[in-house]
Design an enzyme around this catalytic site. Sequence first.
Site, short mmCIF file in Angstrom:
data_model
loop_
_atom_site.label_atom_id
_atom_site.label_comp_id
_atom_site.label_asym_id
_atom_site.label_seq_id
_atom_site.Cartn_x
_atom_site.Cartn_y
_atom_site.Cartn_z
N CYS A 120 -5.11 12.37 11.81
CA CYS A 120 -5.83 11.11 11.59
C CYS A 120 -5.87 10.40 12.94
O CYS A 120 -5.56 10.97 13.98
CB CYS A 120 -5.13 10.26 10.55
SG CYS A 120 -3.63 9.52 11.17
N ASP A 157 4.14 0.53 11.79
CA ASP A 157 2.89 -0.05 11.31
C ASP A 157 2.71 -1.49 11.75
O ASP A 157 1.59 -2.00 11.76
CB ASP A 157 2.82 0.02 9.77
CG ASP A 157 2.72 1.45 9.30
OD1 ASP A 157 2.91 1.68 8.10
OD2 ASP A 157 2.48 2.32 10.14
N LYS A 176 0.85 -1.20 0.00
CA LYS A 176 0.00 0.00 0.00
C LYS A 176 0.89 1.25 0.00
O LYS A 176 0.66 2.19 -0.75
CB LYS A 176 -0.87 0.01 1.25
CG LYS A 176 -1.53 1.35 1.56
CD LYS A 176 -2.35 1.34 2.80
CE LYS A 176 -1.66 1.89 3.99
NZ LYS A 176 -1.53 3.35 4.03
N ASN A 177 1.94 1.24 0.84
CA ASN A 177 2.74 2.45 1.01
C ASN A 177 3.75 2.66 -0.11
O ASN A 177 4.51 3.62 -0.07
CB ASN A 177 3.40 2.46 2.38
CG ASN A 177 2.35 2.63 3.48
OD1 ASN A 177 1.19 2.94 3.20
ND2 ASN A 177 2.75 2.40 4.72
N ARG A 226 -8.80 -0.08 3.94
CA ARG A 226 -7.84 0.90 3.39
C ARG A 226 -6.52 0.24 3.02
O ARG A 226 -5.83 0.69 2.10
CB ARG A 226 -7.55 1.98 4.45
CG ARG A 226 -8.53 3.11 4.55
CD ARG A 226 -7.93 4.22 5.40
NE ARG A 226 -6.57 4.48 4.98
CZ ARG A 226 -5.56 4.65 5.83
NH1 ARG A 226 -5.77 4.58 7.13
NH2 ARG A 226 -4.35 4.89 5.39
N ARG A 231 -0.97 14.94 11.94
CA ARG A 231 -0.04 14.47 10.91
C ARG A 231 0.52 15.71 10.20
O ARG A 231 0.10 16.08 9.13
CB ARG A 231 -0.76 13.53 9.94
CG ARG A 231 -1.32 12.27 10.58
CD ARG A 231 -0.26 11.27 11.03
NE ARG A 231 0.45 10.65 9.93
CZ ARG A 231 0.01 9.56 9.29
NH1 ARG A 231 -1.15 9.04 9.61
NH2 ARG A 231 0.71 9.04 8.31
C1 EPZ Z 1 4.13 6.82 6.03
O1 EPZ Z 1 3.39 7.87 6.64
C2 EPZ Z 1 3.15 5.68 5.90
N1 EPZ Z 1 2.04 6.08 5.03
C3 EPZ Z 1 2.64 5.30 7.28
O2 EPZ Z 1 1.77 4.19 7.12
C4 EPZ Z 1 3.83 4.88 8.15
O3 EPZ Z 1 3.37 4.60 9.44
C5 EPZ Z 1 4.84 6.04 8.20
O4 EPZ Z 1 5.23 6.40 6.86
C6 EPZ Z 1 6.10 5.65 8.98
O5 EPZ Z 1 6.69 4.56 8.38
C7 EPZ Z 1 2.23 6.03 3.70
O6 EPZ Z 1 3.29 5.73 3.20
C8 EPZ Z 1 1.03 6.37 2.86
P1 EPZ Z 1 6.29 10.08 8.26
P2 EPZ Z 1 4.04 9.36 6.70
O7 EPZ Z 1 6.23 11.34 7.47
O8 EPZ Z 1 4.78 9.64 5.47
C9 EPZ Z 1 6.19 13.28 11.75
C10 EPZ Z 1 -0.25 3.02 7.50
O9 EPZ Z 1 -1.07 2.76 8.33
N2 EPZ Z 1 6.20 14.30 10.67
O10 EPZ Z 1 7.49 9.22 8.19
O11 EPZ Z 1 2.96 10.30 7.10
C11 EPZ Z 1 4.84 12.57 11.82
O12 EPZ Z 1 3.93 13.33 12.58
C12 EPZ Z 1 0.40 4.39 7.48
O13 EPZ Z 1 0.07 2.24 6.58
C13 EPZ Z 1 6.35 15.63 11.00
O14 EPZ Z 1 6.44 16.00 12.16
O15 EPZ Z 1 5.03 9.17 7.92
C14 EPZ Z 1 5.18 11.26 12.48
O16 EPZ Z 1 5.22 11.44 13.88
C15 EPZ Z 1 0.20 5.01 8.83
N3 EPZ Z 1 6.34 16.55 10.00
C16 EPZ Z 1 6.58 10.98 11.97
O17 EPZ Z 1 7.10 12.22 11.47
C17 EPZ Z 1 6.22 16.20 8.67
O18 EPZ Z 1 6.25 17.10 7.79
C18 EPZ Z 1 6.63 9.92 10.85
O19 EPZ Z 1 5.93 10.47 9.78
C19 EPZ Z 1 6.08 14.83 8.36
C20 EPZ Z 1 6.08 13.89 9.38
#
Ligand code: EPZ
Length: 417
Positions: free
Chosen positions: A116, A306, A22-23, A398, A121
């Site tokens: 979410c 995840d 998915k990701n 999803r 996020r």
């Molecule tokens: C991706 O989300 C995945 N989603 C998530 O999977 C996964 O949990 C996550 O990466 C971590 O591996 C997709 O790929 C569609 P991050 P993403 O940006 O990109 C903080 C699932 O259920 N952050 O690495 O949103 C954020 O708040 C989903 O399959 C900032 O502070 O994850 C979080 O605490 C859930 N500012 C941390 O970084 C930003 O601009 C990790 O977020 C961006 C992120």
Amino acid sequence: MSEILIKGGNRLTGKISVQGAKNSVLPVLAATVLCGDRCVIHNCPTLSDVETSVKIIRNLGCGCEKTGNTVTVDSREITSFEIPDDLMREMRSSVVFLGAVIGRMGKAYISSPGGCELGPRPIDLHLSALKHMGVTVTEEHGYLHCTAEQGLHGAEIHLTFPSVGATENIILAAATAKGNTTIHNAAKEPEISDLADFLNSAGARIYGSGSDTIQIYGVEKLHGAEHAIIPDRIAAATYMACAAVTGGKITLENVMPPHMVSILWFFKECGCETEISGKSVTVSAPERLCRVPTVRSLVYPGFPTDAGPIALAVLCLAEGTSVFVENIFENRFRYTDELKRFGAQVKTQGKIAVVEGRPALSAADCACTDLRGGAALVIAALAADGVSTIKEIHHIERGYDDIVGNLRTLGADIQEQ
Ligand code: EPZ
């Protein structure tokens, strides 16, 4: 709203093939918009998030059809640079289209992706990087107007956190920007490499994906490409957990063991036997699962956040007390209240969950709070005595392609109604 019924206690055995990731499919579909040509993407799972991505691509004026597990995109024509509020609300990870749309149109108009179930996020890392590449961002009435008046240009970018989404958006914006971009402290997840592989097959010049420093040399134009999405390591972990808690033995085909080292280690620590053969893995459960003193979620190649809810559901049935530390998201334990309905002994405080393993769980009526939390409830129900009902399964839809069919193939007494 449909729900899942599970009569627990069946030992899972047999073989299934694991869905595409998915990701990975979400950013790769976003990247097809950048190509301005026909692209064919194979091994796309049937998920509501993929359906939403197809709607977004069509809403931009491109052609997009999903037939079975293949999505064909024709982005030669594109007439819009907007992602409407309803589609952003349907899938917050639509934010990954931002870099591609700005790269193709020079501007993008998206509604601010809200928080979410996992907590706020933020996308501050995405936006600050894009600003360094020449993008002006103004926010009004909950919409982000992103414009690159002079076009996108390369930049030297340091991510204060190796954000997966931010790394993907920078790669997408940099692929056809003027000049070169370096991302320091980039995310190293396999899905980043899958995106880079697709873009390079479409004529991009991206080096170092999978490491913490990625170089992107902007090219004039991309062309169409054909690509197969990598297997979903989190879906694989989910089915392994279903076998582990039911005393089962299953074989998963179409996996990438090198992407699953920390996941395989966890199941070995719990007392499972794992056997790898090429692109398949066989997992056999022990008589009684062992506790794992401490599991910490970390960025790749650490244990994936995840897979946290999935691991925690397994530990609810292990002998002894385990501790899970969630280091990535602020609010990832909401599902544990639902897990307790099965008799699970879980206490959470801040980012720590303490699990006292039980010899058995009892059936419960419960409701999903998020995608991976929903998977944890399915795992618990498979092990529980009696018939459980799981509601709000749109969360599960999803991210899991036909989880009911797959679990039935493995011998679970499960139905959707
Ligand atoms: C991706 O989300 C995945 N989603 C998530 O999977 C996964 O949990 C996550 O990466 C971590 O591996 C997709 O790929 C569609 P991050 P993403 O940006 O990109 C903080 C699932 O259920 N952050 O690495 O949103 C954020 O708040 C989903 O399959 C900032 O502070 O994850 C979080 O605490 C859930 N500012 C941390 O970084 C930003 O601009 C990790 O977020 C961006 C992120």
